[in-house]
Write a protein that holds these residues in place. Structure first.
Motif, PDB file in Angstrom:
ATOM      1  N   VAL A 170      41.439  52.656  36.906  1.00 29.30           N
ATOM      2  CA  VAL A 170      42.000  51.559  37.800  1.00 29.30           C
ATOM      3  C   VAL A 170      41.237  51.713  39.245  1.00 29.30           C
ATOM      4  CG1 VAL A 170      43.969  50.637  38.917  1.00 29.30           C
ATOM      5  CG2 VAL A 170      44.120  51.351  36.574  1.00 29.30           C
ATOM      6  N   ASP A 171      40.961  52.932  39.478  1.00 29.47           N
ATOM      7  CA  ASP A 171      40.357  53.209  40.780  1.00 29.47           C
ATOM      8  C   ASP A 171      38.889  52.446  40.634  1.00 29.47           C
ATOM      9  OD1 ASP A 171      42.545  54.443  42.027  1.00 29.47           O
ATOM     10  OD2 ASP A 171      41.872  56.397  41.517  1.00 29.47           O
ATOM     11  N   GLU A 172      38.115  52.636  39.767  1.00 28.95           N
ATOM     12  CA  GLU A 172      36.839  51.843  39.384  1.00 28.95           C
ATOM     13  C   GLU A 172      37.013  50.237  39.471  1.00 28.95           C
ATOM     14  OE1 GLU A 172      36.704  55.956  38.795  1.00 28.95           O
ATOM     15  OE2 GLU A 172      37.679  54.485  37.422  1.00 28.95           O
ATOM     16  N   LEU A 173      38.112  49.887  38.769  1.00 29.93           N
ATOM     17  CA  LEU A 173      38.266  48.316  38.551  1.00 29.93           C
ATOM     18  C   LEU A 173      38.586  47.685  39.707  1.00 29.93           C
ATOM     19  CD1 LEU A 173      38.376  46.203  36.568  1.00 29.93           C
ATOM     20  CD2 LEU A 173      40.781  46.974  35.927  1.00 29.93           C
ATOM     21  N   LEU A 174      39.665  48.241  40.525  1.00 29.67           N
ATOM     22  CA  LEU A 174      40.053  47.470  41.760  1.00 29.67           C
ATOM     23  C   LEU A 174      38.731  47.098  42.566  1.00 29.67           C
ATOM     24  CD1 LEU A 174      43.307  49.488  42.504  1.00 29.67           C
ATOM     25  CD2 LEU A 174      43.037  47.151  41.825  1.00 29.67           C
ATOM     26  N   PRO A 175      37.869  47.858  42.928  1.00 32.00           N
ATOM     27  CA  PRO A 175      36.689  47.388  43.857  1.00 32.00           C
ATOM     28  C   PRO A 175      35.939  46.241  42.923  1.00 32.00           C
ATOM     29  CG  PRO A 175      36.879  49.736  43.791  1.00 32.00           C
ATOM     30  CD  PRO A 175      37.993  49.466  42.746  1.00 32.00           C
ATOM     31  N   VAL A 176      35.686  46.403  41.849  1.00 33.42           N
ATOM     32  CA  VAL A 176      35.136  45.579  41.078  1.00 33.42           C
ATOM     33  C   VAL A 176      35.832  44.079  41.118  1.00 33.42           C
ATOM     34  CG1 VAL A 176      34.361  44.703  38.719  1.00 33.42           C
ATOM     35  CG2 VAL A 176      33.949  46.994  39.421  1.00 33.42           C
ATOM     36  N   VAL A 177      37.241  44.051  40.891  1.00 36.78           N
ATOM     37  CA  VAL A 177      37.835  42.772  40.832  1.00 36.78           C
ATOM     38  C   VAL A 177      37.876  42.274  42.157  1.00 36.78           C
ATOM     39  CG1 VAL A 177      40.172  41.800  40.674  1.00 36.78           C
ATOM     40  CG2 VAL A 177      39.259  43.511  38.898  1.00 36.78           C
ATOM     41  N   ILE A 178      38.056  43.198  43.383  1.00 41.18           N
ATOM     42  CA  ILE A 178      37.880  42.652  45.073  1.00 41.18           C
ATOM     43  C   ILE A 178      36.569  42.047  44.955  1.00 41.18           C
ATOM     44  CG2 ILE A 178      37.919  43.500  47.353  1.00 41.18           C
ATOM     45  CD1 ILE A 178      40.050  45.679  46.188  1.00 41.18           C
ATOM     46  N   GLY A 179      35.606  42.724  44.542  1.00 41.49           N
ATOM     47  CA  GLY A 179      34.242  42.103  44.895  1.00 41.49           C
ATOM     48  C   GLY A 179      34.038  40.739  44.211  1.00 41.49           C
ATOM     49  N   ALA A 180      34.521  40.605  42.987  1.00 40.08           N
ATOM     50  CA  ALA A 180      34.507  39.397  42.079  1.00 40.08           C
ATOM     51  C   ALA A 180      34.974  38.251  42.604  1.00 40.08           C
ATOM     52  CB  ALA A 180      35.048  39.613  40.612  1.00 40.08           C
ATOM     53  N   ALA A 181      36.297  38.775  43.406  1.00 45.32           N
ATOM     54  CA  ALA A 181      37.116  37.711  43.924  1.00 45.32           C
ATOM     55  C   ALA A 181      36.496  37.114  45.325  1.00 45.32           C
ATOM     56  CB  ALA A 181      38.643  38.191  44.630  1.00 45.32           C
ATOM     57  N   ASP A 235      31.800  25.925  37.436  1.00 45.77           N
ATOM     58  CA  ASP A 235      30.792  26.447  36.303  1.00 45.77           C
ATOM     59  C   ASP A 235      29.952  27.733  37.118  1.00 45.77           C
ATOM     60  OD1 ASP A 235      31.479  24.493  34.732  1.00 45.77           O
ATOM     61  OD2 ASP A 235      29.677  23.330  35.308  1.00 45.77           O
ATOM     62  N   LEU A 236      29.691  27.908  38.470  1.00 46.51           N
ATOM     63  CA  LEU A 236      28.924  28.774  38.748  1.00 46.51           C
ATOM     64  C   LEU A 236      29.834  29.935  38.871  1.00 46.51           C
ATOM     65  CD1 LEU A 236      26.414  30.319  39.946  1.00 46.51           C
ATOM     66  CD2 LEU A 236      27.328  29.239  42.216  1.00 46.51           C
ATOM     67  N   ARG A 237      31.125  29.595  39.227  1.00 46.12           N
ATOM     68  CA  ARG A 237      32.139  30.894  39.385  1.00 46.12           C
ATOM     69  C   ARG A 237      32.267  31.294  37.864  1.00 46.12           C
ATOM     70  NH1 ARG A 237      37.877  30.116  42.355  1.00 46.12           N
ATOM     71  NH2 ARG A 237      36.229  28.987  43.650  1.00 46.12           N
ATOM     72  N   ALA A 238      32.295  30.433  36.804  1.00 51.36           N
ATOM     73  CA  ALA A 238      32.673  31.017  35.456  1.00 51.36           C
ATOM     74  C   ALA A 238      31.255  31.851  35.120  1.00 51.36           C
ATOM     75  CB  ALA A 238      32.873  30.007  34.487  1.00 51.36           C
ATOM     76  N   ARG A 239      30.255  31.600  35.507  1.00 48.41           N
ATOM     77  CA  ARG A 239      29.047  32.382  34.972  1.00 48.41           C
ATOM     78  C   ARG A 239      29.051  33.627  35.692  1.00 48.41           C
ATOM     79  NH1 ARG A 239      26.872  27.326  35.847  1.00 48.41           N
ATOM     80  NH2 ARG A 239      25.535  27.998  37.687  1.00 48.41           N
ATOM     81  N   THR A 240      29.405  33.652  36.784  1.00 51.02           N
ATOM     82  CA  THR A 240      29.156  34.846  37.822  1.00 51.02           C
ATOM     83  C   THR A 240      30.352  35.746  37.204  1.00 51.02           C
ATOM     84  OG1 THR A 240      28.650  33.485  39.922  1.00 51.02           O
ATOM     85  CG2 THR A 240      29.672  35.687  40.193  1.00 51.02           C
ATOM     86  N   VAL A 241      31.616  35.323  37.110  1.00 54.77           N
ATOM     87  CA  VAL A 241      32.619  36.093  36.537  1.00 54.77           C
ATOM     88  C   VAL A 241      32.103  36.684  35.024  1.00 54.77           C
ATOM     89  CG1 VAL A 241      34.958  36.362  35.644  1.00 54.77           C
ATOM     90  CG2 VAL A 241      34.306  35.282  37.844  1.00 54.77           C
ATOM     91  N   ALA A 242      31.483  35.871  34.276  1.00 54.56           N
ATOM     92  CA  ALA A 242      31.099  36.472  32.946  1.00 54.56           C
ATOM     93  C   ALA A 242      29.983  37.639  33.131  1.00 54.56           C
ATOM     94  CB  ALA A 242      30.504  35.372  32.091  1.00 54.56           C
ATOM     95  N   ILE A 243      29.090  37.476  34.067  1.00 59.17           N
ATOM     96  CA  ILE A 243      28.254  38.639  34.341  1.00 59.17           C
ATOM     97  C   ILE A 243      28.752  39.738  34.713  1.00 59.17           C
ATOM     98  CG2 ILE A 243      26.423  39.230  35.787  1.00 59.17           C
ATOM     99  CD1 ILE A 243      25.459  36.032  35.842  1.00 59.17           C
ATOM    100  N   ILE A 244      29.732  39.534  35.569  1.00 58.44           N
ATOM    101  CA  ILE A 244      30.595  40.678  36.083  1.00 58.44           C
ATOM    102  C   ILE A 244      31.437  41.477  34.872  1.00 58.44           C
ATOM    103  CG2 ILE A 244      32.277  41.649  37.649  1.00 58.44           C
ATOM    104  CD1 ILE A 244      31.382  39.464  39.757  1.00 58.44           C
TER     105      ILE A 244
END
Length: 183
Positions: free
Chosen positions: A144-155, A166-175
């Motif tokens: 969870v400690d690694e996941l939280l910064p990933v999600v914050i960055g993605a947000a 569409d760009l948002r969906a592609r970006t999230v898919a890459i992450i």
């Protein structure tokens, strides 16, 4: 609190969330009152300042999101649920960031209630993550400690992208591809 006062408070919170989502956090409190079908005095009786209203909306959203996390922790398909939940979190975070930024600009710190619901959310997220890892849908070396910064960055990335879904969906898919096993 009397039943009618509780109903009014709930209507004000619901209206505030809708008004702020449509017009931004700088929308006047009078518009919130109108949308809730109450007088502006009723809004200020429950929320003495605009910042108090923003804070209450933010905390209410976080509580609802924590409930969704607890439901996701019990889902039948933990892998799919994990990615759907994170997608929802990313979408919700853009709005949450607007509230947090408005409160910070006003010099208001979100109170301990935010940390209480944050702990509840983190605990449920740990279960969602563990179940997705056990199902082979998420890499095992992530906590969870690694996941939280990933999600914050993605947000923040989703917020930066704006309305281009569409760009948002592609970006999230890459992450998300970086969260999958074997990467």
């Amino acid at each position: 609190m009397r039943a009618d006062a509780r109903r009014n408070r709930a209507r004000v919170l619901e209206a505030a969330e809708a008004v702020f989502a449509a017009k931004g956090t700088s929308a006047p409190t009078e518009e919130v009152a109108k949308a809730a079908g109450v007088g502006v005095g009723t809004v200020f009786r429950h929320f003495p300042t605009k910042e108090a209203l923003l804070e209450a909306v933010l905390i209410d959203r976080l509580h609802r999101f924590a409930e969704e996390a607890e439901v996701a922790a019990e889902a039948d398909d933990p892998g799919t649920t994990f990615y759907e939940f994170l997608t929802g979190w990313i979408e919700m975070s853009a709005a949450k960031n607007a509230y947090s930024d408005a409160l910070a600009a006003a010099g208001v710190e979100v109170p301990k209630a935010g940390s209480v619901v944050g702990a509840r959310l983190k605990a449920a997220l740990a279960v969602v993550l563990k179940r997705a890892q056990e199902a082979g849908a998420v890499r095992a070396d992530m906590g969870v400690d690694e996941l939280l910064p990933v999600v914050i960055g993605a947000a923040r990335a989703a917020e930066h992208i704006g309305a281009d879904h569409d760009l948002r969906a592609r970006t999230v898919a890459i992450i998300f591809s970086g969260l999958k096993p074997g990467i």
